[in-house]
Design a protein around this motif. Structure first.
Motif, PDB file in Angstrom:
ATOM      1  N   GLN A   1       0.839  -1.206   0.000  1.00  0.00           N
ATOM      2  CA  GLN A   1       0.000   0.000   0.000  1.00  0.00           C
ATOM      3  C   GLN A   1       0.869   1.249   0.000  1.00  0.00           C
ATOM      4  O   GLN A   1       0.628   2.203  -0.753  1.00  0.00           O
ATOM      5  N   GLN A   2       1.883   1.244   0.817  1.00  0.00           N
ATOM      6  CA  GLN A   2       2.776   2.395   0.903  1.00  0.00           C
ATOM      7  C   GLN A   2       3.587   2.566  -0.372  1.00  0.00           C
ATOM      8  O   GLN A   2       3.747   3.675  -0.887  1.00  0.00           O
TER       9      GLN A   2
ATOM     10  N   GLN B   1       1.230   3.832  -3.344  1.00  0.00           N
ATOM     11  CA  GLN B   1       0.288   4.927  -3.134  1.00  0.00           C
ATOM     12  C   GLN B   1       0.530   6.113  -4.082  1.00  0.00           C
ATOM     13  O   GLN B   1      -0.400   6.869  -4.378  1.00  0.00           O
ATOM     14  N   ASP B   2       1.757   6.250  -4.569  1.00  0.00           N
ATOM     15  CA  ASP B   2       2.056   7.337  -5.505  1.00  0.00           C
ATOM     16  C   ASP B   2       2.059   6.878  -6.957  1.00  0.00           C
ATOM     17  O   ASP B   2       2.411   7.646  -7.856  1.00  0.00           O
TER      18      ASP B   2
ATOM     19  N   SER C   1      -4.102   4.809  -8.104  1.00  0.00           N
ATOM     20  CA  SER C   1      -5.204   5.389  -7.317  1.00  0.00           C
ATOM     21  C   SER C   1      -4.683   6.495  -6.405  1.00  0.00           C
ATOM     22  O   SER C   1      -4.972   6.531  -5.202  1.00  0.00           O
ATOM     23  N   ILE C   2      -3.908   7.396  -6.977  1.00  0.00           N
ATOM     24  CA  ILE C   2      -3.284   8.460  -6.188  1.00  0.00           C
ATOM     25  C   ILE C   2      -4.353   9.304  -5.503  1.00  0.00           C
ATOM     26  O   ILE C   2      -5.246   9.853  -6.141  1.00  0.00           O
TER      27      ILE C   2
ATOM     28  N   ARG D   1      -5.447   0.282  -7.048  1.00  0.00           N
ATOM     29  CA  ARG D   1      -4.319  -0.109  -6.205  1.00  0.00           C
ATOM     30  C   ARG D   1      -4.633  -1.381  -5.424  1.00  0.00           C
ATOM     31  O   ARG D   1      -3.821  -2.306  -5.359  1.00  0.00           O
ATOM     32  N   GLU D   2      -5.829  -1.443  -4.846  1.00  0.00           N
ATOM     33  CA  GLU D   2      -6.207  -2.616  -4.070  1.00  0.00           C
ATOM     34  C   GLU D   2      -6.331  -3.854  -4.956  1.00  0.00           C
ATOM     35  O   GLU D   2      -5.975  -4.973  -4.549  1.00  0.00           O
TER      36      GLU D   2
ATOM     37  N   THR E   1      -9.275   6.538  -1.903  1.00  0.00           N
ATOM     38  CA  THR E   1      -9.513   5.787  -0.668  1.00  0.00           C
ATOM     39  C   THR E   1     -10.511   4.649  -0.868  1.00  0.00           C
ATOM     40  O   THR E   1     -10.911   4.005   0.098  1.00  0.00           O
TER      41      THR E   1
END
Length: 246
Positions: free
Chosen positions: A40-41, A44-45, A48-49, A58-59, A52
């Motif tokens: 996830q970290q 994150q960039d 899905s920037i 991203r997920e 949530t």
């Protein structure tokens, strides 16, 4: 044919470096929660920037990465463990074949797209995305989700360097080709194909020449007799059958 073979699963473009990162996190002894948080970290960039959503891109990417190296299906855990061992002994430039084998075994849809891609490359020297999508829809159904997933697998092939742009939109040519010259590497890919097809046995010749393995070339001098994941049986006068070890 099992129900799993009709499931898509691979719905995102997956970069090779993300798989390498996931495998390294597992090799470092991290549990699944730590691997998930680290991915996830890391992503994150990139995906899905600022998003949530629980099921954003991203997920979905992390779900694929985790299923490949952190929490594979139970029947593939030993196979995964041997893949992790292989990553530790092969040079980094050969890691592609380990990730390819894991993707093939866990996601038969990946193997299906690879098979159609390899067939077209052999037949005409290039492959059009539209041709692959049409053949995959014939197998998995006339759904937009099937076409979209096939596009993302092809995009992953591009990212991994095994396909390259031809200069014509939507048409690709063969990219990098990796020689496979050890029994462990060759056995790993052969076993992956058996597991993807849910087969107990198959002709060794057909597996070694499978279009699903189009990015690889096998050395005829390598013996598979020392590979622990497979057993062999002579069928007829000159045909070797290979099966998963009990």
């Amino acid at each position: 044919m099992t129900a799993d073979k009709f499931q898509i699963g691979w719905s995102q473009r997956i970069r090779l470096e993300w798989l390498e990162r996931t495998a390294n996190l597992v090799l470092a002894g991290n549990d699944k929660d730590t691997v998930f948080a680290s991915l996830q970290q890391d992503l994150q960039d990139q995906l899905s920037i600022g998003g949530t959503a629980k099921r954003g891109n991203r997920e979905k990417v992390i779900t694929i990465l985790m299923k490949l190296w952190s929490v594979p299906p139970r029947h593939l855990q030993d196979f995964r463990n041997r893949g992790l061992n292989l990553l530790q002994v092969l040079p980094v430039k050969q890691h592609l074949l380990v990730h390819w084998g894991m993707a093939t075994a866990v996601y038969p849809f990946w193997a299906g797209v690879a098979e159609q891609t390899g067939r077209l490359l052999r037949l005409q020297g290039h492959v059009a995305a539209a041709q692959v999508q049409r053949r995959i829809r014939e197998r998995y159904g006339e759904r937009e989700t099937v076409s979209r997933a096939a596009r993302r697998v092809l995009r992953s092939f591009m990212d991994w360097g095994v396909l390259e742009d031809s200069g014509k939109k939507g048409v690709y040519v063969q990219g990098r080709n990796l020689p496979v010259d050890t029994s462990e590497s060759m056995g790993w890919l052969i076993e992956a194909l058996l597991r993807a097809g849910s087969r107990d046995s198959a002709s060794l010749h057909s597996l070694m020449h499978s279009p699903s393995l189009f990015p690889f070339s096998f050395s005829g001098s390598v013996s598979l007799n020392t590979y622990s994941g497979l057993e062999f049986m002579r069928f007829g006068m000159d045909e070797d059958m290979v099966m998963l070890s009990k």
